[in-house]
Design a protein around this motif. Sequence first.
Motif, PDB file in Angstrom:
ATOM      1  N   ASP A   8       0.813  -1.157  -0.119  1.00  0.00           N
ATOM      2  CA  ASP A   8      -0.121  -0.045   0.000  1.00  0.00           C
ATOM      3  C   ASP A   8       0.829   1.240  -0.061  1.00  0.00           C
ATOM      4  OD1 ASP A   8      -2.445  -1.516  -0.196  1.00  0.00           O
ATOM      5  OD2 ASP A   8      -2.798  -1.321   2.080  1.00  0.00           O
ATOM      6  N   GLN A   9       1.967   1.099   0.839  1.00  0.00           N
ATOM      7  CA  GLN A   9       3.045   2.409   0.687  1.00  0.00           C
ATOM      8  C   GLN A   9       3.574   2.565  -0.501  1.00  0.00           C
ATOM      9  OE1 GLN A   9       5.236   0.858   4.123  1.00  0.00           O
ATOM     10  NE2 GLN A   9       3.883   2.417   5.497  1.00  0.00           N
ATOM     11  N   GLU A  10       3.976   1.359  -1.146  1.00  0.00           N
ATOM     12  CA  GLU A  10       4.615   1.684  -2.243  1.00  0.00           C
ATOM     13  C   GLU A  10       3.457   2.160  -3.639  1.00  0.00           C
ATOM     14  OE1 GLU A  10       6.224  -2.064  -3.762  1.00  0.00           O
ATOM     15  OE2 GLU A  10       7.588  -2.246  -2.150  1.00  0.00           O
ATOM     16  N   ARG A  11       2.385   1.827  -3.444  1.00  0.00           N
ATOM     17  CA  ARG A  11       1.388   2.226  -4.198  1.00  0.00           C
ATOM     18  C   ARG A  11       1.183   3.830  -4.056  1.00  0.00           C
ATOM     19  NH1 ARG A  11      -2.202  -1.926  -2.858  1.00  0.00           N
ATOM     20  NH2 ARG A  11      -1.319  -3.828  -3.699  1.00  0.00           N
ATOM     21  N   LEU A  12       1.155   4.028  -2.788  1.00  0.00           N
ATOM     22  CA  LEU A  12       0.776   5.287  -2.469  1.00  0.00           C
ATOM     23  C   LEU A  12       1.835   6.390  -2.910  1.00  0.00           C
ATOM     24  CD1 LEU A  12      -1.022   7.446  -0.771  1.00  0.00           C
ATOM     25  CD2 LEU A  12       0.405   6.931   0.992  1.00  0.00           C
ATOM     26  N   VAL A  13       3.148   6.025  -2.846  1.00  0.00           N
ATOM     27  CA  VAL A  13       4.347   6.624  -3.519  1.00  0.00           C
ATOM     28  C   VAL A  13       4.289   6.818  -4.968  1.00  0.00           C
ATOM     29  CG1 VAL A  13       6.763   6.656  -3.618  1.00  0.00           C
ATOM     30  CG2 VAL A  13       5.918   6.246  -1.416  1.00  0.00           C
ATOM     31  N   ALA A  14       4.086   5.592  -5.511  1.00  0.00           N
ATOM     32  CA  ALA A  14       3.926   5.379  -7.082  1.00  0.00           C
ATOM     33  C   ALA A  14       3.000   6.566  -7.547  1.00  0.00           C
ATOM     34  CB  ALA A  14       3.783   4.164  -7.406  1.00  0.00           C
ATOM     35  N   ASP A  15       1.697   6.373  -6.923  1.00  0.00           N
ATOM     36  CA  ASP A  15       0.527   7.295  -7.401  1.00  0.00           C
ATOM     37  C   ASP A  15       0.889   8.767  -7.369  1.00  0.00           C
ATOM     38  OD1 ASP A  15      -0.754   5.129  -7.943  1.00  0.00           O
ATOM     39  OD2 ASP A  15      -2.242   5.121  -6.180  1.00  0.00           O
ATOM     40  N   ALA A  16       1.509   9.029  -6.052  1.00  0.00           N
ATOM     41  CA  ALA A  16       1.921  10.466  -6.099  1.00  0.00           C
ATOM     42  C   ALA A  16       2.963  10.988  -6.938  1.00  0.00           C
ATOM     43  CB  ALA A  16       2.537  10.766  -4.529  1.00  0.00           C
ATOM     44  N   VAL A  17       3.897  10.172  -7.414  1.00  0.00           N
ATOM     45  CA  VAL A  17       4.808  10.519  -8.403  1.00  0.00           C
ATOM     46  C   VAL A  17       4.167  10.475  -9.954  1.00  0.00           C
ATOM     47  CG1 VAL A  17       6.945   9.839  -9.528  1.00  0.00           C
ATOM     48  CG2 VAL A  17       6.915   9.748  -7.059  1.00  0.00           C
ATOM     49  N   ALA A  18       3.184   9.443 -10.092  1.00  0.00           N
ATOM     50  CA  ALA A  18       2.527   9.304 -11.257  1.00  0.00           C
ATOM     51  C   ALA A  18       1.783  10.674 -11.580  1.00  0.00           C
ATOM     52  CB  ALA A  18       1.771   8.156 -11.354  1.00  0.00           C
ATOM     53  N   VAL A  19       0.939  11.186 -10.544  1.00  0.00           N
ATOM     54  CA  VAL A  19       0.109  12.373 -10.737  1.00  0.00           C
ATOM     55  C   VAL A  19       1.023  13.726 -10.800  1.00  0.00           C
ATOM     56  CG1 VAL A  19      -1.945  11.154 -10.018  1.00  0.00           C
ATOM     57  CG2 VAL A  19      -0.421  12.567  -8.506  1.00  0.00           C
ATOM     58  N   GLY A  20       2.349  13.451 -10.606  1.00  0.00           N
ATOM     59  CA  GLY A  20       2.977  14.924 -10.513  1.00  0.00           C
ATOM     60  C   GLY A  20       3.275  15.462  -9.242  1.00  0.00           C
ATOM     61  N   ARG A  21       2.623  15.117  -8.153  1.00  0.00           N
ATOM     62  CA  ARG A  21       2.706  15.550  -6.776  1.00  0.00           C
ATOM     63  C   ARG A  21       4.064  15.688  -6.432  1.00  0.00           C
ATOM     64  NH1 ARG A  21       1.626  17.323  -2.326  1.00  0.00           N
ATOM     65  NH2 ARG A  21       1.008  16.348  -0.302  1.00  0.00           N
ATOM     66  N   PHE A  22       4.880  14.470  -6.844  1.00  0.00           N
ATOM     67  CA  PHE A  22       6.296  14.436  -6.219  1.00  0.00           C
ATOM     68  C   PHE A  22       7.075  14.376  -7.758  1.00  0.00           C
ATOM     69  CE2 PHE A  22       4.196  14.091  -2.527  1.00  0.00           C
ATOM     70  CZ  PHE A  22       4.945  14.759  -1.603  1.00  0.00           C
ATOM     71  N   GLN A  23       8.134  14.653  -7.687  1.00  0.00           N
ATOM     72  CA  GLN A  23       9.077  14.211  -9.014  1.00  0.00           C
ATOM     73  C   GLN A  23       9.597  12.797  -8.917  1.00  0.00           C
ATOM     74  OE1 GLN A  23      11.795  17.073  -9.748  1.00  0.00           O
ATOM     75  NE2 GLN A  23      10.389  18.634 -10.548  1.00  0.00           N
ATOM     76  N   ARG A  24      10.069  12.563  -7.519  1.00  0.00           N
ATOM     77  CA  ARG A  24      10.725  11.212  -7.314  1.00  0.00           C
ATOM     78  C   ARG A  24      10.182  10.511  -6.149  1.00  0.00           C
ATOM     79  NH1 ARG A  24      16.590  12.708  -6.306  1.00  0.00           N
ATOM     80  NH2 ARG A  24      15.324  14.020  -4.957  1.00  0.00           N
ATOM     81  N   PRO A  25      10.284   9.503  -5.712  1.00  0.00           N
ATOM     82  CA  PRO A  25      10.061   8.692  -4.571  1.00  0.00           C
ATOM     83  C   PRO A  25      10.732   9.204  -3.478  1.00  0.00           C
ATOM     84  CG  PRO A  25      10.315   6.877  -6.289  1.00  0.00           C
ATOM     85  CD  PRO A  25      10.687   8.296  -6.971  1.00  0.00           C
ATOM     86  N   GLU A  26      12.051   9.504  -3.719  1.00  0.00           N
ATOM     87  CA  GLU A  26      12.664  10.203  -2.498  1.00  0.00           C
ATOM     88  C   GLU A  26      11.983  11.514  -1.959  1.00  0.00           C
ATOM     89  OE1 GLU A  26      14.056   9.131  -5.363  1.00  0.00           O
ATOM     90  OE2 GLU A  26      15.535   7.759  -5.228  1.00  0.00           O
ATOM     91  N   ASP A  27      11.508  12.463  -2.858  1.00  0.00           N
ATOM     92  CA  ASP A  27      10.771  13.368  -2.400  1.00  0.00           C
ATOM     93  C   ASP A  27       9.334  12.977  -1.465  1.00  0.00           C
ATOM     94  OD1 ASP A  27      12.670  15.017  -4.133  1.00  0.00           O
ATOM     95  OD2 ASP A  27      11.191  14.865  -5.724  1.00  0.00           O
ATOM     96  N   VAL A  28       9.030  11.991  -1.877  1.00  0.00           N
ATOM     97  CA  VAL A  28       7.830  11.582  -1.064  1.00  0.00           C
ATOM     98  C   VAL A  28       8.081  11.219   0.474  1.00  0.00           C
ATOM     99  CG1 VAL A  28       6.064   9.962  -0.823  1.00  0.00           C
ATOM    100  CG2 VAL A  28       6.579  10.593  -2.989  1.00  0.00           C
ATOM    101  N   VAL A  29       9.615  10.577   0.542  1.00  0.00           N
ATOM    102  CA  VAL A  29      10.038  10.149   1.723  1.00  0.00           C
ATOM    103  C   VAL A  29      10.431  11.652   2.573  1.00  0.00           C
ATOM    104  CG1 VAL A  29      11.920   8.829   2.847  1.00  0.00           C
ATOM    105  CG2 VAL A  29      10.650   7.892   1.024  1.00  0.00           C
TER     106      VAL A  29
END
Length: 93
Positions: A8-29
């Motif tokens: 679920d966390q991986e999907r959340l991160v991937a979705d945030a990057v996919a929609v452009g909210r973040f550029q990279r997974p590292e930015d989410v973290v």
Amino acid sequence: MDVILTLDQERLVADAVAVGRFQRPEDVVREALTLWERRERELAAFRVDLDRIEASMAAGDARPVKEESMRELVDSVKRRGRERLAEKAARQG
């Protein structure tokens, strides 16, 4: 540092990057850690306040809040407010 996320966390991160909210997974973290740090600072400040309040109560500086004392406070605030309004009206009239 390796971090293992739940699916679920991986999907959340991937979705945030996919929609452009973040550029990279590292930015989410980084954002998550920033929010966590803020929460920890606020919690630490709360604990300091709580310790101060408990010490004040232990020293006898507090008075219990009861329905009667709350009514007295409300009545006092209303009375002072009415007095101020009357004074203001007297100055204007």
